[in-house]
Design an enzyme around this catalytic site. Structure first.
Site, PDB file in Angstrom:
ATOM      1  N   HIS A 199     -12.183  -3.786  -1.894  1.00  0.00           N
ATOM      2  CA  HIS A 199     -12.310  -2.706  -2.865  1.00  0.00           C
ATOM      3  C   HIS A 199     -13.239  -3.141  -3.981  1.00  0.00           C
ATOM      4  O   HIS A 199     -13.251  -4.323  -4.363  1.00  0.00           O
ATOM      5  CB  HIS A 199     -10.929  -2.349  -3.444  1.00  0.00           C
ATOM      6  CG  HIS A 199     -10.888  -1.019  -4.123  1.00  0.00           C
ATOM      7  ND1 HIS A 199     -11.330  -0.840  -5.415  1.00  0.00           N
ATOM      8  CD2 HIS A 199     -10.483   0.205  -3.677  1.00  0.00           C
ATOM      9  CE1 HIS A 199     -11.182   0.435  -5.744  1.00  0.00           C
ATOM     10  NE2 HIS A 199     -10.680   1.083  -4.716  1.00  0.00           N
ATOM     11  N   ASP A 234      -6.629   2.960   2.035  1.00  0.00           N
ATOM     12  CA  ASP A 234      -7.057   3.744   3.195  1.00  0.00           C
ATOM     13  C   ASP A 234      -6.610   3.123   4.509  1.00  0.00           C
ATOM     14  O   ASP A 234      -6.415   3.824   5.500  1.00  0.00           O
ATOM     15  CB  ASP A 234      -8.590   3.866   3.221  1.00  0.00           C
ATOM     16  CG  ASP A 234      -9.112   4.634   2.026  1.00  0.00           C
ATOM     17  OD1 ASP A 234      -8.602   5.731   1.774  1.00  0.00           O
ATOM     18  OD2 ASP A 234     -10.016   4.125   1.349  1.00  0.00           O
TER      19      ASP A 234
END
Length: 372
Positions: A257, A308
């Site tokens: 991320h 996700d």
């Protein structure tokens, strides 16, 4: 003038809505762990919009407001029917439907605080109905109207599948909605704020945000994760597949991320839900495969899973079509987008950054007949 590619690390706004500090995500000061374990999505919506948790009567009211505004105008359903839905990605359909809602809403260009709050309720309620209606229409089924006695998560699943959901299904969707509700100045939220900073209307801001979320480097990542797992097929193929991808310098979706360094605090909640759901549905290979991939990537590249990664197997276990994963993200993130849009309106200044010019020096204009 100094520049940062992708605005990484640049502070672009002050906000009271959510924060990411030392890899801890909070909504209005409440940790995501606390909210994921204890709060309903409706409580989180109220929290983001009002900067405080609701009392019982306030929670009852927002639940009532949402359910009574869930039905969309007939023109929206007719519009969805007009598509060749076998060729239209649901994010494109959602983007256009939200824009169309703005055309139909007589209050669309009224920027008064009360009008914006009424539009906020309608948008949050109706985005779930649009996603569910799209799913059913393309399967040749009739859209299902919401029930007054169901929660937001229950109604979404009911409108999607045409039957009352199981408790574990409601828990999974409600938790996913809470976890995806807001995430500071992510790409789609920043897009929404840039749009309404011009004093454009809330529908324009949300439409712009959906356009940003559609990209696979943002909201589309969970759909790509499930496509990867499906391509791998079986557990024993997972590590050889990933090794080949890494050798070819290909991106592994759902890993790492931009903001988090030690790990996405949301991921563990969906990992636990993935473990429960895949076991319940006899699809444990998707969870086991995901764990193997995460452990290998973490060891080789130092990248943990983000939100996700496990949301993909959660939604798959619920029988949700893979291309609906990102629209479900939008159903949740609508709450955060609206919170940021309302905050932008309250203390607005046009967002107009500068660019560092790296083109040619000043040139002399050459008449057309003298050009090579």
């Amino acid at each position: 003038m100094s520049t940062t590619k992708g605005l990484e690390g640049v502070i672009a706004a002050q906000s009271s809505i959510s924060s990411i500090i030392d890899d801890k995500l909070t909504y209005v000061g409440y940790t995501i762990d606390d909210l994921a374990e204890n709060a309903s999505f409706e409580e989180v919506v109220y929290l983001l919009w009002n900067l405080k948790l609701p009392n019982k009567s306030e929670l009852d009211q927002i639940r009532k407001d949402l359910v009574t505004n869930m039905q969309v105008p007939d023109a929206i359903i007719d519009h969805l029917r007009s598509y060749d839905l076998s060729k239209v990605h649901p994010m494109a359909a959602l983007r256009t439907a939200i824009s169309f809602l703005g055309v139909l809403d007589e209050e669309a260009d009224n920027l008064d605080e009360d009008a914006n709050k009424r539009k906020a309720i309608r948008l949050q309620a109706q985005v779930a109905t649009i996603v569910a209606a799209f799913s059913r229409i393309r399967k040749g089924q009739e859209p299902v109207k919401p029930k007054d006695d169901l929660t937001f998560a229950e109604n979404f699943l009911y409108m999607l599948n045409g039957k009352n959901p199981e408790a574990i299904e409601v828990e999974a969707i409600d938790k996913a909605l809470v976890l995806h509700a807001d995430h500071e100045l992510n790409a789609s939220t920043f897009t929404a704020r840039v749009c309404v900073a011009t004093l454009s209307d809330i529908y324009s801001g949300i439409t712009a945000a959906i356009g940003a979320l559609k990209g696979f480097l943002h909201g589309g990542a969970n759909e790509r994760v499930m496509a990867m797992l499906s391509e791998i097929g079986e557990e024993e193929n997972a590590i050889p597949y990933i090794k080949e991808k890494l050798a070819n310098k290909e991106l592994i979706m759902g890993m790492g991320h931009r903001v988090y360094r030690t790990g996405d605090p949301r991921a563990k909640h969906l990992q636990r839900m993935s473990s429960e759901l895949t076991k319940l549905t006899g699809q444990e290979k998707w969870y086991n495969m995901s764990v193997k991939i995460e452990e290998y990537i973490k060891k080789e590249k130092g990248l943990p899973a983000n939100v996700d990664f496990y949301s993909a197997s959660v939604y798959h276990s619920l029988g949700i079509d893979h291309d609906l994963f990102t629209p479900i993200f939008a159903v949740s993130r609508m709450s955060g987008w609206i919170a940021h849009i309302l905050e932008q309106y309250e203390n607005n200044r046009l967002i107009r950054p500068r660019a560092e010019y790296v083109g040619p020096e000043i040139q002399t204009f050459i008449p057309l007949e003298n050009r090579d």
